[in-house]
Design a protein around this motif. Structure first.
Motif, PDB file in Angstrom:
ATOM      1  N   THR A   1       0.836  -1.196   0.000  1.00 35.07           N
ATOM      2  CA  THR A   1       0.000   0.000   0.000  1.00 35.07           C
ATOM      3  C   THR A   1       0.873   1.250   0.000  1.00 35.07           C
ATOM      4  O   THR A   1       1.787   1.379   0.823  1.00 35.07           O
ATOM      5  CB  THR A   1      -0.932   0.013   1.227  1.00 35.07           C
ATOM      6  OG1 THR A   1      -1.830  -1.097   1.133  1.00 35.07           O
ATOM      7  CG2 THR A   1      -1.730   1.304   1.303  1.00 35.07           C
ATOM      8  N   LEU A   2       0.590   2.165  -0.905  1.00 35.51           N
ATOM      9  CA  LEU A   2       1.369   3.394  -1.069  1.00 35.51           C
ATOM     10  C   LEU A   2       0.464   4.582  -0.804  1.00 35.51           C
ATOM     11  O   LEU A   2      -0.456   4.860  -1.585  1.00 35.51           O
ATOM     12  CB  LEU A   2       1.938   3.473  -2.490  1.00 35.51           C
ATOM     13  CG  LEU A   2       2.755   2.250  -2.958  1.00 35.51           C
ATOM     14  CD1 LEU A   2       3.076   2.369  -4.445  1.00 35.51           C
ATOM     15  CD2 LEU A   2       4.026   2.113  -2.130  1.00 35.51           C
ATOM     16  N   LYS A   3       0.699   5.295   0.279  1.00 36.42           N
ATOM     17  CA  LYS A   3      -0.139   6.436   0.624  1.00 36.42           C
ATOM     18  C   LYS A   3       0.324   7.688  -0.105  1.00 36.42           C
ATOM     19  O   LYS A   3       1.506   7.888  -0.365  1.00 36.42           O
ATOM     20  CB  LYS A   3      -0.122   6.664   2.133  1.00 36.42           C
ATOM     21  CG  LYS A   3      -0.807   5.557   2.918  1.00 36.42           C
ATOM     22  CD  LYS A   3      -0.951   5.926   4.391  1.00 36.42           C
ATOM     23  CE  LYS A   3      -1.735   4.845   5.130  1.00 36.42           C
ATOM     24  NZ  LYS A   3      -1.937   5.193   6.562  1.00 36.42           N
ATOM     25  N   ASN A   4      -0.664   8.523  -0.459  1.00 36.00           N
ATOM     26  CA  ASN A   4      -0.400   9.812  -1.123  1.00 36.00           C
ATOM     27  C   ASN A   4       0.442   9.632  -2.377  1.00 36.00           C
ATOM     28  O   ASN A   4       1.390  10.377  -2.622  1.00 36.00           O
ATOM     29  CB  ASN A   4       0.281  10.785  -0.156  1.00 36.00           C
ATOM     30  CG  ASN A   4      -0.509  10.969   1.129  1.00 36.00           C
ATOM     31  OD1 ASN A   4      -0.046  10.592   2.201  1.00 36.00           O
ATOM     32  ND2 ASN A   4      -1.715  11.507   1.028  1.00 36.00           N
ATOM     33  N   HIS A   5       0.072   8.648  -3.185  1.00 40.61           N
ATOM     34  CA  HIS A   5       0.765   8.378  -4.446  1.00 40.61           C
ATOM     35  C   HIS A   5      -0.148   8.677  -5.635  1.00 40.61           C
ATOM     36  O   HIS A   5      -1.373   8.665  -5.513  1.00 40.61           O
ATOM     37  CB  HIS A   5       1.224   6.922  -4.510  1.00 40.61           C
ATOM     38  CG  HIS A   5       2.597   6.703  -3.947  1.00 40.61           C
ATOM     39  ND1 HIS A   5       2.953   7.092  -2.673  1.00 40.61           N
ATOM     40  CD2 HIS A   5       3.726   6.141  -4.490  1.00 40.61           C
ATOM     41  CE1 HIS A   5       4.219   6.762  -2.436  1.00 40.61           C
ATOM     42  NE2 HIS A   5       4.706   6.212  -3.528  1.00 40.61           N
ATOM     43  N   ASP A   6       0.495   8.931  -6.755  1.00 46.05           N
ATOM     44  CA  ASP A   6      -0.200   9.182  -8.010  1.00 46.05           C
ATOM     45  C   ASP A   6      -0.021   7.975  -8.925  1.00 46.05           C
ATOM     46  O   ASP A   6       0.995   7.265  -8.848  1.00 46.05           O
ATOM     47  CB  ASP A   6       0.359  10.419  -8.706  1.00 46.05           C
ATOM     48  CG  ASP A   6       0.392  11.640  -7.800  1.00 46.05           C
ATOM     49  OD1 ASP A   6      -0.398  11.670  -6.828  1.00 46.05           O
ATOM     50  OD2 ASP A   6       1.208  12.546  -8.069  1.00 46.05           O
ATOM     51  N   VAL A   7      -0.987   7.785  -9.822  1.00 50.47           N
ATOM     52  CA  VAL A   7      -0.903   6.718 -10.822  1.00 50.47           C
ATOM     53  C   VAL A   7      -1.141   7.344 -12.194  1.00 50.47           C
ATOM     54  O   VAL A   7      -2.207   7.931 -12.440  1.00 50.47           O
ATOM     55  CB  VAL A   7      -1.939   5.609 -10.554  1.00 50.47           C
ATOM     56  CG1 VAL A   7      -1.894   4.565 -11.670  1.00 50.47           C
ATOM     57  CG2 VAL A   7      -1.692   4.946  -9.199  1.00 50.47           C
ATOM     58  N   LEU A   8      -0.153   7.239 -13.059  1.00 47.83           N
ATOM     59  CA  LEU A   8      -0.257   7.778 -14.415  1.00 47.83           C
ATOM     60  C   LEU A   8      -0.595   6.649 -15.374  1.00 47.83           C
ATOM     61  O   LEU A   8       0.098   5.627 -15.421  1.00 47.83           O
ATOM     62  CB  LEU A   8       1.063   8.437 -14.832  1.00 47.83           C
ATOM     63  CG  LEU A   8       1.118   8.960 -16.275  1.00 47.83           C
ATOM     64  CD1 LEU A   8       0.107  10.088 -16.490  1.00 47.83           C
ATOM     65  CD2 LEU A   8       2.539   9.422 -16.622  1.00 47.83           C
ATOM     66  N   VAL A   9      -1.671   6.850 -16.117  1.00 48.10           N
ATOM     67  CA  VAL A   9      -2.131   5.878 -17.112  1.00 48.10           C
ATOM     68  C   VAL A   9      -1.991   6.506 -18.492  1.00 48.10           C
ATOM     69  O   VAL A   9      -2.472   7.618 -18.727  1.00 48.10           O
ATOM     70  CB  VAL A   9      -3.603   5.487 -16.864  1.00 48.10           C
ATOM     71  CG1 VAL A   9      -4.099   4.536 -17.949  1.00 48.10           C
ATOM     72  CG2 VAL A   9      -3.768   4.869 -15.480  1.00 48.10           C
ATOM     73  N   GLN A  10      -1.331   5.799 -19.396  1.00 46.76           N
ATOM     74  CA  GLN A  10      -1.209   6.243 -20.781  1.00 46.76           C
ATOM     75  C   GLN A  10      -1.434   5.048 -21.695  1.00 46.76           C
ATOM     76  O   GLN A  10      -0.857   3.974 -21.476  1.00 46.76           O
ATOM     77  CB  GLN A  10       0.164   6.872 -21.037  1.00 46.76           C
ATOM     78  CG  GLN A  10       0.374   8.194 -20.305  1.00 46.76           C
ATOM     79  CD  GLN A  10       1.741   8.789 -20.559  1.00 46.76           C
ATOM     80  OE1 GLN A  10       2.759   8.178 -20.250  1.00 46.76           O
ATOM     81  NE2 GLN A  10       1.777   9.999 -21.128  1.00 46.76           N
ATOM     82  N   GLY A  11      -2.280   5.237 -22.694  1.00 47.55           N
ATOM     83  CA  GLY A  11      -2.589   4.147 -23.608  1.00 47.55           C
ATOM     84  C   GLY A  11      -3.260   2.966 -22.931  1.00 47.55           C
ATOM     85  O   GLY A  11      -3.134   1.835 -23.380  1.00 47.55           O
ATOM     86  N   GLY A  12      -3.963   3.234 -21.836  1.00 45.86           N
ATOM     87  CA  GLY A  12      -4.664   2.169 -21.133  1.00 45.86           C
ATOM     88  C   GLY A  12      -3.805   1.339 -20.210  1.00 45.86           C
ATOM     89  O   GLY A  12      -4.276   0.367 -19.622  1.00 45.86           O
TER      90      GLY A  12
END
Length: 422
Positions: free
Chosen positions: A37-48
């Protein structure tokens, strides 16, 4: 109530209808992978596909941003072994395609009603109302489970993992499995004895290896032969003694076993671990429903996990229309000793791996972005899914149930509520 209804709409409004690129900012990311579990993290999605995970990621030009504000983000959830897409109304036979019961329809000169070649995938309807009801509660994939019926065989047939995003070509590559029901409930299909099940299975294997015989058709022999070369076989079985027989049979015949049910699996946990088999349990099964499950216990999942067994979840009984209750199974297992992270994995990574769906079930770089943003702890029944994405595309958070709710909560107009507004 306003907040419950408006948040998903705001999220959806922030995303282009067919976007496969987005940045989910400041989430509690439950990866169901080694990162935990990663708190205060962002997830970048590109091309699905998930391209980056980390704090403070910059959104590339034109990529929409969803502000999670610390809320939980998980992979899409496994719906269990169900009839989603092959069962519409369980009480209406014309809408149920899960089982084959040829029985007296099979002429004597054509052999028995054993048909391991029966494959329910071809009957899948991606627009089933049952799918929409479960999808908006975070269920993104399921495994179609054929049923053993009177007049048929306890070798029920084949089914695959299905993506529930509305596409017709929904079967996920490499997931097809053979389903075999064993134990007391299936004894009526094997001459009244579970010993008959093993006798008939040994005969079927012999015919598949020899390429001839009377129990199977030519297509059936060819199908079974494929599973004797490392194929995945789901055994619906509960009694510990029967599970031991399953493991020995699978080992002897080169099968990869998945145990569904496993009410007494904790009794033979060491043997299951040695076989590297996955067990899909119903963590609400706390009382013996038959003589096959006398040792059923609420802490079965916790005991199996402690012994090193890979544990997933699958509801029994009304699994198709209540696949969304998978979260309740996992939460119940946590209440009885299963670690929280292991429970989430049982809804995501464990079944994905068990059925060869290797690009899903985790939030990790390179994985398909099938994601769910939750209002709170996803294993709590009071929590709801705020948004579901398939490969970065936001699904419409509507179902037959929400449409009926809104229709009959609306003020009456000139026509009765049964008439939709135009």
């Amino acid at each position: 109530m306003k907040r419950l209804m408006m948040v998903p709409l705001l999220l959806a409004a922030a995303l282009p209808a067919f976007a496969q690129d987005l940045l989910i900012r400041d989430a509690t990311v439950h990866t169901a992978a080694a990162a935990g579990t990663l708190k205060n993290h962002d997830v970048l999605v590109q091309g699905g596909v998930v391209r980056a995970i980390g704090p403070g990621l910059a959104a590339p030009a034109g990529v929409p941003v969803v502000e999670a504000r610390g809320r939980p983000l998980t992979p899409g959830l496994f719906g269990g072994l169900t009839g989603l897409g092959i069962e519409e109304v369980s009480g209406e036979a014309a809408t149920v395609d899960a089982g084959l019961a040829l029985g007296a329809m099979v002429p004597a000169h054509e052999g028995s009603s054993w048909r391991p070649e029966f494959d329910v995938d071809v009957a899948f309807n991606p627009h089933s109302a049952a799918i929409g009801v479960n999808r908006i509660e975070g269920i993104t994939f399921t495994v179609l489970s054929p049923s053993a019926l009177p007049g048929g065989s306890f070798v029920a047939g084949q089914g695959s993992a299905m993506l529930l995003d509305g596409r017709y070509d929904a079967a996920l590559a490499g997931s097809r499995s053979l389903f075999i029901d064993l134990g007391g409930d299936a004894s009526q299909l094997s001459g009244g004895s579970r010993a008959g099940q093993w006798m008939l299975l040994e005969q079927a294997v012999a015919e598949a290896r020899a390429g001839n015989g009377d129990l199977l058709t030519r297509a059936g022999r060819a199908t079974l032969a494929r599973y004797l070369a490392g194929g995945r076989v789901v055994f619906q079985v509960d009694r510990a003694a029967d599970i031991r027989q399953v493991l020995a049979f699978a080992r002897k015949n080169g099968m990869r076993p998945v145990i569904a049910g496993g009410a007494e699996a904790w009794r033979v946990a060491a043997e299951i671990k040695a076989a590297d088999a996955v067990v899909l349990v119903d963590a609400l099964a706390n009382l013996p429903g038959s003589f096959d499950s006398l040792a059923s216990d609420l802490d079965t999942a916790a005991r199996l996990h402690a012994a090193g067994v890979k544990v997933g979840f699958s509801k029994r009984g009304d699994a198709t229309h209540n696949a969304r209750k998978q979260r309740q199974l996992a939460g119940n297992a946590v209440a009885h000793g299963l670690p929280w992270e292991a429970a989430l994995a049982g809804l995501t990574a464990v079944p994905a791996e068990a059925f060869g769906v290797n690009d899903r079930g985790r939030i990790a770089v390179g994985q398909a972005a099938d994601l769910v943003l939750w209002s709170g702890d996803p294993l709590e029944v009071s929590t709801y899914a705020e948004q579901v994405w398939f490969k970065g595309v936001a699904t419409r958070m509507r179902s037959r149930q929400t449409e009926l709710r809104d229709r009959y909560l609306a003020p009456e107009g000139p026509l009765p509520r049964a008439y939709p507004a135009r």
